[in-house]
Design a protein around this motif. Structure first.
Motif, PDB file in Angstrom:
ATOM      1  N   UNK A  43       0.872  -1.172   0.000  1.00 27.18           N
ATOM      2  CA  UNK A  43       0.000   0.000   0.000  1.00 27.18           C
ATOM      3  C   UNK A  43       0.910   1.224   0.000  1.00 27.18           C
ATOM      4  N   UNK A  44       0.791   2.003  -1.067  1.00 25.84           N
ATOM      5  CA  UNK A  44       1.702   3.132  -1.261  1.00 25.84           C
ATOM      6  C   UNK A  44       1.160   4.442  -0.706  1.00 25.84           C
ATOM      7  N   UNK A  45      -0.138   4.467  -0.402  1.00 25.13           N
ATOM      8  CA  UNK A  45      -0.723   5.666   0.179  1.00 25.13           C
ATOM      9  C   UNK A  45      -1.702   5.274   1.285  1.00 25.13           C
ATOM     10  N   UNK A  46      -1.465   5.813   2.454  1.00 24.96           N
ATOM     11  CA  UNK A  46      -2.301   5.595   3.635  1.00 24.96           C
ATOM     12  C   UNK A  46      -2.548   6.980   4.238  1.00 24.96           C
ATOM     13  N   UNK A  47      -3.456   7.762   3.611  1.00 24.20           N
ATOM     14  CA  UNK A  47      -3.592   9.173   3.992  1.00 24.20           C
ATOM     15  C   UNK A  47      -4.021   9.419   5.435  1.00 24.20           C
ATOM     16  N   UNK A  48      -4.671   8.475   6.058  1.00 29.57           N
ATOM     17  CA  UNK A  48      -5.118   8.653   7.442  1.00 29.57           C
ATOM     18  C   UNK A  48      -4.180   7.961   8.444  1.00 29.57           C
ATOM     19  N   UNK A  83     -13.089   2.241   2.086  1.00 27.46           N
ATOM     20  CA  UNK A  83     -13.151   3.700   2.195  1.00 27.46           C
ATOM     21  C   UNK A  83     -12.101   4.284   3.141  1.00 27.46           C
ATOM     22  N   UNK A  84     -10.881   3.763   3.046  1.00 29.55           N
ATOM     23  CA  UNK A  84      -9.794   4.273   3.897  1.00 29.55           C
ATOM     24  C   UNK A  84      -8.767   5.065   3.091  1.00 29.55           C
ATOM     25  N   UNK A  85      -9.038   5.253   1.795  1.00 27.13           N
ATOM     26  CA  UNK A  85      -8.159   6.067   0.965  1.00 27.13           C
ATOM     27  C   UNK A  85      -6.862   5.397   0.565  1.00 27.13           C
ATOM     28  N   UNK A  86      -6.794   4.087   0.681  1.00 28.52           N
ATOM     29  CA  UNK A  86      -5.562   3.367   0.354  1.00 28.52           C
ATOM     30  C   UNK A  86      -5.321   3.336  -1.152  1.00 28.52           C
ATOM     31  N   UNK A  87      -4.061   3.391  -1.527  1.00 29.78           N
ATOM     32  CA  UNK A  87      -3.612   3.165  -2.896  1.00 29.78           C
ATOM     33  C   UNK A  87      -2.578   2.059  -2.834  1.00 29.78           C
ATOM     34  N   UNK A  88      -2.681   1.122  -3.753  1.00 29.43           N
ATOM     35  CA  UNK A  88      -1.692   0.050  -3.772  1.00 29.43           C
ATOM     36  C   UNK A  88      -2.159  -1.150  -4.560  1.00 29.43           C
ATOM     37  N   UNK A  89      -1.435  -2.231  -4.392  1.00 33.90           N
ATOM     38  CA  UNK A  89      -1.699  -3.479  -5.103  1.00 33.90           C
ATOM     39  C   UNK A  89      -2.102  -4.537  -4.081  1.00 33.90           C
ATOM     40  N   UNK A  90      -3.120  -5.298  -4.419  1.00 29.37           N
ATOM     41  CA  UNK A  90      -3.554  -6.396  -3.563  1.00 29.37           C
ATOM     42  C   UNK A  90      -2.729  -7.620  -3.950  1.00 29.37           C
ATOM     43  N   UNK A  91      -1.964  -8.112  -3.014  1.00 29.23           N
ATOM     44  CA  UNK A  91      -1.031  -9.205  -3.267  1.00 29.23           C
ATOM     45  C   UNK A  91      -1.701 -10.576  -3.114  1.00 29.23           C
ATOM     46  N   UNK A  92      -1.179 -11.580  -3.791  1.00 26.80           N
ATOM     47  CA  UNK A  92      -1.769 -12.917  -3.735  1.00 26.80           C
ATOM     48  C   UNK A  92      -1.729 -13.566  -2.357  1.00 26.80           C
TER      49      UNK A  92
END
Length: 150
Positions: A43-48, A83-92
């Motif tokens: 997860x590259x963005x965790x704004x909160x 709805x936590x504003x996360x950006x990223x990739x969901x890993x296997x």
């Protein structure tokens, strides 16, 4: 004296079984924790700052925000990080959450492919991946869920 010695093998057996069960539980919850820490790492963005302040190997995974564990096996049964504003990739590795019943990743900015490893989650009944930026075709296994939003 004979009575005391006849209880020793039983006491040893019960103690051994308790230790084995305890070790097995610790290994299983550590698999769940490792899977979720892999998600966190991608997860590259965790704004909160939810993950950076709460998802830590120093606290039980069952106490993490968005995670619910079952009372019987103490394994992760629900992941709800919608709805936590996360950006990223969901890993296997999320496919290793073998007791998972419900996963809600909606209303974030996850991208990339939907992990086909979700098909290994035999207890999974509810999945919501809506309002993200996943690419590619929707895997056929997603049609098998009772409640789904993809």
């Amino acid at each position: 004296m004979e009575k005391a010695s006849s209880f020793q093998p039983l006491a040893f057996l019960l103690t051994s079984l308790h230790l084995l069960a305890t070790c097995s539980l610790a290994m299983n919850i550590s698999t769940d924790q490792s899977s979720l820490l892999t998600l966190k790492a991608h997860i590259t963005s965790d704004p909160h700052h939810i993950l950076s302040t709460n998802w830590s190997s120093s606290t039980s995974v069952c106490n993490w925000i968005g995670i619910t564990c079952g009372s019987r096996h103490l394994r992760v049964t629900v992941v709800n990080i919608s709805d936590m504003g996360f950006t990223g990739i969901v890993r296997p590795q999320l496919g290793n959450l073998s007791f998972l019943v419900s996963i809600d990743l909606s209303y974030n900015n996850f991208h990339g492919e939907r992990p086909p490893e979700f098909s290994r989650l035999r207890k999974l009944r509810v999945i919501d991946l809506s309002f993200n930026n996943f690419t590619g075709e929707i895997p056929k296994f997603l049609g098998d869920f009772q409640q789904r939003r993809i």
